[in-house]
Motif scaffolding. Structure first.
Motif, short mmCIF file in Angstrom:
data_model
loop_
_atom_site.label_atom_id
_atom_site.label_comp_id
_atom_site.label_asym_id
_atom_site.label_seq_id
_atom_site.Cartn_x
_atom_site.Cartn_y
_atom_site.Cartn_z
N LYS A 312 0.82 -1.21 0.00
CA LYS A 312 0.00 0.00 0.00
C LYS A 312 0.86 1.26 0.00
CE LYS A 312 -3.39 -0.05 2.87
NZ LYS A 312 -4.15 0.02 4.15
N HIS A 313 1.91 1.29 0.84
CA HIS A 313 2.68 2.52 1.02
C HIS A 313 3.95 2.57 0.17
CE1 HIS A 313 0.08 3.66 4.31
NE2 HIS A 313 0.31 2.51 4.93
N ALA A 314 4.41 1.42 -0.30
CA ALA A 314 5.61 1.41 -1.14
C ALA A 314 5.37 0.47 -2.31
CB ALA A 314 6.82 0.98 -0.32
N PRO A 315 4.44 0.78 -3.17
CA PRO A 315 4.10 -0.13 -4.28
C PRO A 315 5.26 -0.31 -5.25
CG PRO A 315 3.03 2.01 -4.57
CD PRO A 315 3.64 2.03 -3.21
N GLY A 316 5.45 -1.53 -5.67
CA GLY A 316 6.49 -1.84 -6.65
C GLY A 316 7.84 -2.13 -6.06
N HIS A 317 8.03 -1.88 -4.79
CA HIS A 317 9.34 -2.13 -4.17
C HIS A 317 9.41 -3.55 -3.65
CE1 HIS A 317 11.04 2.02 -4.14
NE2 HIS A 317 9.76 2.35 -4.22
N ALA A 318 10.60 -4.12 -3.72
CA ALA A 318 10.79 -5.50 -3.29
C ALA A 318 10.62 -5.63 -1.78
CB ALA A 318 12.18 -5.98 -3.71
N ILE A 319 10.07 -6.75 -1.39
CA ILE A 319 9.84 -7.05 0.04
C ILE A 319 10.58 -8.33 0.36
CG2 ILE A 319 8.11 -7.37 1.84
CD1 ILE A 319 6.05 -6.27 -0.17
N ARG A 320 11.29 -8.34 1.49
CA ARG A 320 12.06 -9.51 1.89
C ARG A 320 11.57 -9.99 3.26
NH1 ARG A 320 15.29 -6.05 -0.64
NH2 ARG A 320 15.66 -4.87 1.30
N LEU A 321 11.24 -11.27 3.33
CA LEU A 321 10.83 -11.91 4.58
C LEU A 321 11.92 -12.88 5.01
CD1 LEU A 321 8.03 -11.37 2.89
CD2 LEU A 321 7.02 -12.70 4.75
N GLN A 322 12.30 -12.80 6.27
CA GLN A 322 13.32 -13.69 6.83
C GLN A 322 12.73 -14.39 8.06
OE1 GLN A 322 16.81 -11.35 7.66
NE2 GLN A 322 16.92 -10.51 5.58
N LEU A 323 12.62 -15.69 7.97
CA LEU A 323 12.10 -16.50 9.07
C LEU A 323 13.28 -17.26 9.67
CD1 LEU A 323 9.45 -17.21 10.50
CD2 LEU A 323 9.20 -19.13 8.93
N ASP A 324 13.59 -16.97 10.92
CA ASP A 324 14.81 -17.48 11.55
C ASP A 324 14.47 -18.48 12.65
OD1 ASP A 324 17.32 -17.92 12.45
OD2 ASP A 324 17.75 -15.86 13.06
N PHE A 325 14.93 -19.72 12.46
CA PHE A 325 14.77 -20.78 13.46
C PHE A 325 16.10 -21.11 14.14
CE2 PHE A 325 11.28 -21.54 10.50
CZ PHE A 325 10.21 -21.79 11.34
N SER A 326 17.11 -20.25 14.01
CA SER A 326 18.46 -20.58 14.49
C SER A 326 18.51 -20.72 16.01
CB SER A 326 19.45 -19.51 14.03
OG SER A 326 19.46 -19.42 12.62
N ALA A 327 17.81 -19.84 16.74
CA ALA A 327 17.83 -19.91 18.20
C ALA A 327 17.08 -21.15 18.66
CB ALA A 327 17.21 -18.65 18.79
N PRO A 328 17.58 -21.84 19.69
CA PRO A 328 16.95 -23.11 20.11
C PRO A 328 15.50 -22.97 20.55
CG PRO A 328 19.13 -22.86 21.08
CD PRO A 328 18.80 -21.55 20.45
N GLU A 329 15.18 -21.88 21.25
CA GLU A 329 13.85 -21.74 21.83
C GLU A 329 13.04 -20.61 21.20
OE1 GLU A 329 12.62 -23.83 23.93
OE2 GLU A 329 14.46 -24.99 24.18
#
Length: 384
Positions: A312-329
């Motif tokens: 909505k606010h930044a149309p056309g710009h790339a979006i990056r999602l990072q899902l991090d499971f590195s920490a044990p808990e």
């Protein structure tokens, strides 16, 4: 200053120390006087008296009382009376001093025991304390009984006042706990009524419009000529899929149940990006693992809100999602795009505020804002 009965555990009357400390000082002074009198005349009686006195001093301690307390002091006062009887035998030549030895046990009887067991135990204490009056000359017996009687009434009155004070505090504590339980029940009932009201509003309003939109899109697809361009057909099909997903989520929310699918969070995020046609990529760090559904659902909502705001606010710009499971808990989600949001108010701000509250309820952290690099970042982290 008012007493906060919930600030610390409710005290037990057996933990009263000031009264027992004063009585122990008086008791120790009496033991000292009797010991001095027996020193020259009765060495064997003195040895017996000292051993009994040390034994009784151990019985009066809080540690000994704590040992008998789980059994409701069964046998506690019997043991005290046996030791006091030995002390009376050893202090025969100084019997006019022994009445003070019975004041600590008198206080403990009134403070410790249940009401039904007090009379018999109290009479035993009175009999033993009054018995030495028979061992002393008659001219001293009256003074002995008067001294013991006045001290008995004073000690009994103070001990009863202590017991009443602790009883009142216990009753206040119980009343407070009941009031808090009733308040929690009323709050839960009010929350349930509000959820039901919102569910009815959603069912009668939003769900109705989404159903109508789904029917219209489906009719539009049916009316498209075979020669229609593939992008137009694809857009309508994606719109239909989005409406269908929204309807399913509404039904799940209204029914307050877990969605039927049990898809891992990374796959759900991939599906979200695909169905929403977002210009986004997902990166997963560490070995993926499952968390509680409430945690995964909260992170899913964070990603959903962040993707919608970014488009909505930044149309056309790339979006990056990072899902991090590195920490044990822990599990961590980072969503970033190259251009900061153009507005911090409206639906986007409300959505971020709602997400922050949701994360706080789960014991997690949430942050959203522009960084020094110029990127707008949404960061959420939860513990297992």
């Amino acid at each position: 200053m008012p007493c906060d009965v919930t600030a610390k555990p409710l005290p037990d009357p057996a933990d009263n120390r000031w009264m027992m400390a004063a009585l122990c000082v008086l008791w120790s002074f009496t033991v000292y006087n009797i010991t001095i009198r027996l020193w020259e005349t009765r060495p064997l009686h003195l040895a017996l008296f000292i051993v009994a006195a040390l034994t009784y001093f151990g019985l009066m301690s809080n540690r000994a009382a704590a040992y008998y307390r789980p059994r409701r002091y069964q046998g506690y006062f019997l043991h005290q009376f046996l030791v006091l009887t030995v002390m009376l035998y050893g202090a025969q030549t100084a019997a006019n001093f022994v009445w003070t030895l019975f004041l600590p046990v008198l206080s403990q009887i009134i403070i410790y025991l249940p009401p039904k067991r007090i009379p018999a135990t109290l009479l035993t204490n009175l009999f033993l304390a009054a018995f030495p009056a028979l061992l002393i000359p008659p001219q001293y017996a009256q003074n002995y009984l008067i001294s013991f009687g006045s001290s008995f009434l004073f000690t009994a009155g103070c001990s009863y006042a202590i017991r009443r004070e602790f009883t009142a505090r216990r009753e206040l504590h119980e009343a407070h706990e009941k009031l808090r339980a009733h308040s929690a029940q009323a709050e839960a009932l009010a929350a349930a009524e509000e959820r039901n009201r919102l569910a009815r509003e959603i069912h009668d309003g939003v769900a109705h419009h989404l159903t109508s939109a789904h029917v219209l899109v489906e009719a539009g697809l049916a009316l498209l000529p075979p020669s229609s361009s593939p992008p137009a057909t694809d857009s309508l099909q994606k719109a239909q899929q989005q409406i269908r997903s929204a309807l399913n989520e509404l039904r799940d929310s209204i029914a307050s149940r877990r969605p039927a699918h049990d898809t891992p969070l990374p796959d759900r995020l991939d599906q979200l990006i695909l169905e929403g046609n977002f210009p986004a990529t997902l990166t997963v760090s560490g070995p993926p693992r499952r968390f509680a559904f409430t945690h995964e659902q909260a992170l899913y909502r964070v990603a959903q809100e962040a993707l919608t705001n970014a488009r909505k606010h930044a149309p056309g710009h790339a979006i990056r999602l990072q899902l991090d499971f590195s920490a044990p808990e822990n599990i961590r989600l980072r969503v970033e795009n190259d251009q900061p949001a153009q507005s911090s108010s409206g639906d986007g701000a409300f959505g971020l505020l709602s997400l922050r509250e949701r994360m706080q309820q789960l014991g997690g952290t949430f942050r959203a804002g522009a960084e020094n690099s110029g990127q707008f970042v949404v960061l959420a982290e939860l513990s297992a």
